[in-house]
Scaffold this active site. Structure first.
Site, PDB file in Angstrom:
ATOM      1  N   CYS A 110       0.843  -1.188   0.000  1.00 34.40           N
ATOM      2  CA  CYS A 110       0.000   0.000   0.000  1.00 34.40           C
ATOM      3  C   CYS A 110       0.883   1.246   0.000  1.00 34.40           C
ATOM      4  O   CYS A 110       1.790   1.378   0.825  1.00 34.40           O
ATOM      5  CB  CYS A 110      -0.895  -0.027   1.237  1.00 34.40           C
ATOM      6  SG  CYS A 110      -1.650   1.538   1.653  1.00 34.40           S
ATOM      7  N   GLU A 111       0.619   2.179  -0.904  1.00 34.49           N
ATOM      8  CA  GLU A 111       1.466   3.370  -0.989  1.00 34.49           C
ATOM      9  C   GLU A 111       1.205   4.360   0.151  1.00 34.49           C
ATOM     10  O   GLU A 111       1.970   5.309   0.331  1.00 34.49           O
ATOM     11  CB  GLU A 111       1.293   4.078  -2.333  1.00 34.49           C
ATOM     12  CG  GLU A 111      -0.021   4.776  -2.549  1.00 34.49           C
ATOM     13  CD  GLU A 111      -0.088   5.462  -3.903  1.00 34.49           C
ATOM     14  OE1 GLU A 111      -0.715   6.525  -3.977  1.00 34.49           O
ATOM     15  OE2 GLU A 111       0.462   4.945  -4.898  1.00 34.49           O
ATOM     16  N   HIS A 112       0.148   4.133   0.920  1.00 32.72           N
ATOM     17  CA  HIS A 112      -0.169   5.053   2.012  1.00 32.72           C
ATOM     18  C   HIS A 112       0.530   4.682   3.320  1.00 32.72           C
ATOM     19  O   HIS A 112       0.788   5.554   4.153  1.00 32.72           O
ATOM     20  CB  HIS A 112      -1.682   5.088   2.242  1.00 32.72           C
ATOM     21  CG  HIS A 112      -2.438   5.555   1.044  1.00 32.72           C
ATOM     22  ND1 HIS A 112      -3.336   4.755   0.368  1.00 32.72           N
ATOM     23  CD2 HIS A 112      -2.410   6.730   0.380  1.00 32.72           C
ATOM     24  CE1 HIS A 112      -3.826   5.423  -0.653  1.00 32.72           C
ATOM     25  NE2 HIS A 112      -3.296   6.617  -0.673  1.00 32.72           N
ATOM     26  N   HIS A 113       0.802   3.383   3.516  1.00 33.11           N
ATOM     27  CA  HIS A 113       1.436   2.944   4.757  1.00 33.11           C
ATOM     28  C   HIS A 113       2.626   2.006   4.529  1.00 33.11           C
ATOM     29  O   HIS A 113       3.289   1.611   5.494  1.00 33.11           O
ATOM     30  CB  HIS A 113       0.412   2.228   5.651  1.00 33.11           C
ATOM     31  CG  HIS A 113      -0.745   3.093   6.049  1.00 33.11           C
ATOM     32  ND1 HIS A 113      -1.946   3.091   5.366  1.00 33.11           N
ATOM     33  CD2 HIS A 113      -0.881   4.001   7.048  1.00 33.11           C
ATOM     34  CE1 HIS A 113      -2.781   3.952   5.922  1.00 33.11           C
ATOM     35  NE2 HIS A 113      -2.166   4.516   6.948  1.00 33.11           N
ATOM     36  N   GLN A 151      -4.973  -0.373  -5.153  1.00 34.11           N
ATOM     37  CA  GLN A 151      -5.513  -1.517  -5.890  1.00 34.11           C
ATOM     38  C   GLN A 151      -6.299  -1.103  -7.127  1.00 34.11           C
ATOM     39  O   GLN A 151      -6.235  -1.771  -8.165  1.00 34.11           O
ATOM     40  CB  GLN A 151      -6.372  -2.384  -4.968  1.00 34.11           C
ATOM     41  CG  GLN A 151      -6.763  -3.722  -5.593  1.00 34.11           C
ATOM     42  CD  GLN A 151      -7.408  -4.659  -4.593  1.00 34.11           C
ATOM     43  OE1 GLN A 151      -7.018  -4.708  -3.433  1.00 34.11           O
ATOM     44  NE2 GLN A 151      -8.409  -5.408  -5.028  1.00 34.11           N
ATOM     45  N   HIS A 179      -5.449  -6.296   2.618  1.00 35.09           N
ATOM     46  CA  HIS A 179      -4.593  -5.140   2.893  1.00 35.09           C
ATOM     47  C   HIS A 179      -4.213  -5.138   4.370  1.00 35.09           C
ATOM     48  O   HIS A 179      -5.084  -5.015   5.232  1.00 35.09           O
ATOM     49  CB  HIS A 179      -5.323  -3.841   2.550  1.00 35.09           C
ATOM     50  CG  HIS A 179      -5.599  -3.676   1.088  1.00 35.09           C
ATOM     51  ND1 HIS A 179      -5.076  -2.627   0.350  1.00 35.09           N
ATOM     52  CD2 HIS A 179      -6.330  -4.412   0.216  1.00 35.09           C
ATOM     53  CE1 HIS A 179      -5.483  -2.727  -0.907  1.00 35.09           C
ATOM     54  NE2 HIS A 179      -6.248  -3.812  -1.006  1.00 35.09           N
ATOM     55  N   CYS A 181      -2.813  -2.819   5.895  1.00 33.34           N
ATOM     56  CA  CYS A 181      -3.084  -1.515   6.499  1.00 33.34           C
ATOM     57  C   CYS A 181      -4.508  -1.466   7.050  1.00 33.34           C
ATOM     58  O   CYS A 181      -4.842  -0.579   7.836  1.00 33.34           O
ATOM     59  CB  CYS A 181      -2.854  -0.384   5.495  1.00 33.34           C
ATOM     60  SG  CYS A 181      -3.867  -0.470   4.025  1.00 33.34           S
TER      61      CYS A 181
END
Length: 218
Positions: A110-113, A151, A179, A181
């Site tokens: 995940c690019e956020h976490h 995704q 995920h 996250c």
């Protein structure tokens, strides 16, 4: 600069801004070895701030291991030089029915976490003048998965590339993934997973799309 609440909201809702992975213009001016060296230094600082004893034999090599893993393994799909060559062949035998490649492993982040996204992709197309080697589909999925991802973007990147190389809109891509996250932080839901579906051409027809969905759920 977003405030802390906005940053948290954007990450928790898995918002993306573009079908293209956001990259700087100078993203590949440094060599892999230079990147590994720099990431090693910064990750060492992260571990130091967490209070870990980097003189311990078990931890002393971790900054290098993480840096090498980021550049050479987990995120090798960021570099366009690593993109697989998508060889196609003339459809000499005139195969015109659906071809499905299913249960392709998704191992992304995940690019956020920067936490894992783990699951499977299912890809199908209906050939016209061209066919593609089966392993090339797996390689393309893995290439786009091996980068910080969202995704929804992942399925679009795979779909668009296959539509282009096969010269047909008759392509469908489904990804179902867990995920971390979601399961390891935030809501901490251990059982949920996410499914995304993108398609074009004849797969816009309900009957043909349902045929694909029936195959991948058998």
């Amino acid at each position: 600069m977003k405030d802390k609440e906005q940053i948290q909201i954007l990450g928790d809702n898995h918002i993306s801004t573009s079908i293209k992975t956001p990259l700087r213009a100078d993203a590949f001016e440094k060599s892999d070895d230079e990147k590994i060296k720099n990431i090693q230094h910064h990750f060492k600082m992260i571990m130091h701030e967490m209070g870990l004893d980097l003189t311990d034999d078990s931890l002393s090599g971790t900054p290098y291991r993480v840096a090498k893993m980021y550049v050479k393994e987990l995120f090798y799909g960021l570099n366009p030089l690593n993109k697989p060559k998508l060889s196609t062949f003339e459809n000499k035998y005139g195969y015109k029915k659906m071809l499905v490649e299913q249960n392709i492993t998704i191992d992304s982040a995940c690019e956020h976490h920067f936490l894992p996204i783990i699951g499977h992709a299912h890809v199908a197309y209906i050939p016209k003048d061209k066919v593609i080697g089966l392993s090339k589909i797996n390689r393309l999925v893995n290439y786009y998965a091996r980068r910080p991802q969202v995704q929804e973007r992942l399925v679009l990147q795979i779909l668009n590339d296959l539509q282009h190389v096969l010269d047909t809109k008759d392509v469908i891509v489904s990804v179902t993934a867990k995920h971390l996250c979601v399961s390891s932080r935030g809501i901490k839901d251990q059982s949920s997973f996410t499914t995304t579906l993108e398609y074009g051409g004849c797969f816009s027809e309900t009957a043909i799309r349902n045929e694909f969905l029936k195959i991948i759920t058998q």
